[in-house]
Design an enzyme around this catalytic site. Structure first.
Site, short mmCIF file in Angstrom:
data_model
loop_
_atom_site.label_atom_id
_atom_site.label_comp_id
_atom_site.label_asym_id
_atom_site.label_seq_id
_atom_site.Cartn_x
_atom_site.Cartn_y
_atom_site.Cartn_z
N GLU A 155 53.93 57.97 27.24
CA GLU A 155 53.87 57.32 25.93
C GLU A 155 52.46 57.54 25.41
OE1 GLU A 155 53.00 55.16 23.08
OE2 GLU A 155 53.30 53.35 24.27
N GLU A 205 44.02 60.86 15.94
CA GLU A 205 44.12 59.42 16.21
C GLU A 205 42.73 58.82 16.36
OE1 GLU A 205 46.98 56.64 18.89
OE2 GLU A 205 45.93 58.22 19.97
N LYS A 243 47.83 51.44 38.36
CA LYS A 243 46.41 51.52 38.04
C LYS A 243 46.13 51.00 36.64
CE LYS A 243 43.71 54.86 36.41
NZ LYS A 243 42.61 54.11 35.73
N CYS A 265 48.76 52.27 19.56
CA CYS A 265 49.26 53.65 19.47
C CYS A 265 50.17 53.84 18.27
CB CYS A 265 49.97 54.03 20.76
SG CYS A 265 51.35 52.95 21.21
N THR A 323 44.85 63.18 27.64
CA THR A 323 45.03 62.78 29.04
C THR A 323 46.48 62.97 29.48
OG1 THR A 323 43.30 61.11 28.75
CG2 THR A 323 44.70 60.90 30.69
N GLY A 324 47.41 62.74 28.56
CA GLY A 324 48.82 62.94 28.88
C GLY A 324 49.11 64.37 29.30
#
Length: 496
Positions: free
Chosen positions: A255, A390, A180, A289, A237-238
């Site tokens: 990651e 972040e 996706k 990232c 989200t991780g």
């Protein structure tokens, strides 16, 4: 500024066929440099994800791809690399059109993607496994086998390259995949699957669905027909992906985010440190990232270094990524630009002092795009959100330190641990500091380069597992122990 004469009609790829979303719904894909619609993408839903997963499950269980000899799987990967290289200019243009990055950066991404396919094509034809000399009459060995059906979910900041980092090792290891792309940047994904289709990989092995993370992405993580989920994206989200994967205890690779420190000691080669500092935060508009978004400067050179940094950053050419003069393109979307601008206001409210930028760029024809000035804050402190969170944009926060111990403490003082850079001409000090940093990727006297041969991933809340290198291939395999009896006769354990 380059534009398309026609809007691209994107499709999903399931079981070797190009399909629309079952609902028939689509959404617009935007060029961030001018706000124009460049593509119509299927707006997939759970039902589309379920269909793709079932196809991948059936394909894997048939054994066709996993049983294909490694040298033959390698030939498919090399064929993909060849075709991608032949279409390199097209892919670079589309990557810049959809994501916004400067064309020279897109060209690097395409070349790296080609090399990644070739790297894993070469790796799977090399010896692997282990044998053990255990007590007679036994011989023990370990082999690696494909993990099964893999869900691969990638972000929008490196649409092509991040896709290949997952697709190449997953296919090389003999898995089937449901991939996706981000709904923001799906253009190069479909073009890559055009190549996968052209080289003739068996139907059902490689599948692509499009749609939102909360629906399509969640199903890819939650389905009990999926054996592994590999996700690159934000830490929040991780966590959701990790929770969704617990139902059948999936193999997971995450990651995630970073707030990476770049440490400049007074004895560094300052011009070298300056060059890499600019690249560390303004490359790809700071949408990286591993960006060096926290700059830690020894107090002896703080003012001098910041002055030179401002002077250089002012000269960065911001504009459409298709212009060869552009050094920093637009942010990927209006929503993301607004998020970054909000962080800038938060930084001001927290007491950080802005010494460069901080605004949306609207002049010289940039008013229709999502452009921002390179931005630098000084007087950052550990309690500030702009130091801890972040931002994922061209925003650098400067902190000051007075000694090695303080530098290490400041560097490690976030929940993240993805990357870190150290600049000093004292090699012993540089290595000493790096060994104390809680980060998975580190550089001494440079910042940013990645290699297909070396592992990529972080400590703490920057993720689980590693991509690239032999480690990246291992992530898509299971380890099986095999014990062979070399003296076939009754063991005599029971007397009767």
């Amino acid at each position: 500024m380059k534009t398309l004469t026609n809007v691209i009609d994107l499709k999903m790829y399931i079981n070797g066929e190009w399909v629309d979303a079952l609902s028939g719904q689509t959404h617009d894909v935007i060029n961030p440099a001018n706000g124009e619609v460049i593509a119509k993408a299927p707006l997939g839903d759970v039902e589309d994800a379920v269909r793709a997963i079932e196809v991948a499950r059936q394909s894997f269980d048939s054994g066709e791809w996993a049983d294909t000899p490694p040298v033959q799987r390698a030939s498919y990967l090399n064929a993909i690399a060849d075709k991608l290289e032949e279409r390199a200019d097209e892919f670079a243009l589309l990557e810049t059109l959809n994501q916004g990055k400067p064309i020279k950066e897109s060209e690097i991404d395409v070349a790296d993607a080609v090399a990644c396919f070739r790297y894993y094509a070469g790796m799977i034809t090399k010896p692997d496994g282990q044998t053990y000399h255990v007590a007679d009459p036994m011989q023990a060995m370990v082999v690696r086998e494909p993990v099964g059906v893999c869900s691969l979910i990638v972000p929008w900041n490196f649409p092509l390259l991040m896709s290949v980092w997952k697709i190449a090792p997953a296919l090389a290891a003999g898995n089937t995949i449901v991939y996706k792309p981000s709904e923001v940047t799906p253009v190069s994904a479909m073009k890559l699957f055009e190549i996968i289709d052209e080289v003739g990989i068996p139907k059902g092995v490689a599948n692509m669905v499009m749609g939102p993370g909360p629906t399509v992405g969640n199903e890819l993580a939650e389905s009990h027909l999926v054996d592994k989920v590999s996700f690159t994206g934000g830490t929040v989200t991780g966590r959701s992906i990790m929770k969704a994967a617990t139902g059948n205890i999936k193999n997971i690779s995450l990651e995630l985010g970073g707030k990476s420190p770049n440490i400049i000691f007074a004895d560094a080669d300052l011009e070298t440190a300056l060059d890499y500092t600019l690249m560390a935060i303004f490359f790809n508009q700071g949408e990286v990232c591993s960006a060096g978004s926290r700059l830690l400067i020894e107090d002896k050179i703080h003012d001098q270094f910041v002055e030179r940094l401002i002077e250089r950053a002012k000269k960065i050419v911001v504009g459409s990524g298709h212009s060869p003069e552009t050094e920093m393109g637009p942010l990927v979307s209006q929503a993301h630009m607004e998020k970054v601008l909000k962080y800038i206001e938060i930084g001001k409210e927290e007491g950080a002092r802005i010494v460069l930028g901080g605004n949306r760029l609207m002049n010289n024809g940039l008013d229709k795009g999502f452009f921002m000035e390179p931005t630098i804050f000084v007087d950052g402190t550990p309690d500030m959100r702009i130091v801890q969170e972040e931002i994922f944009g061209p925003v650098l926060v400067v902190q000051k330190f007075s000694n090695e111990k303080e530098a290490i403490e400041l560097a490690n003082n976030t929940k993240y641990g993805l990357a870190a850079g150290v600049f000093t001409q004292d090699a012993a000090k540089g290595l000493r500091v790096i060994k104390k940093l809680r980060a998975g990727i580190t550089w001494l006297n440079n910042y940013g380069p990645t290699y297909n041969e070396a592992p990529w991933g972080g400590y703490k809340q920057s993720g689980i597992g590693r991509g690239l290198g032999t480690f990246g291939l291992d992530e898509y395999t299971e380890i099986k122990q095999i014990n062979i009896n070399l003296q076939v006769e009754p063991v005599g354990w029971y007397k009767n």
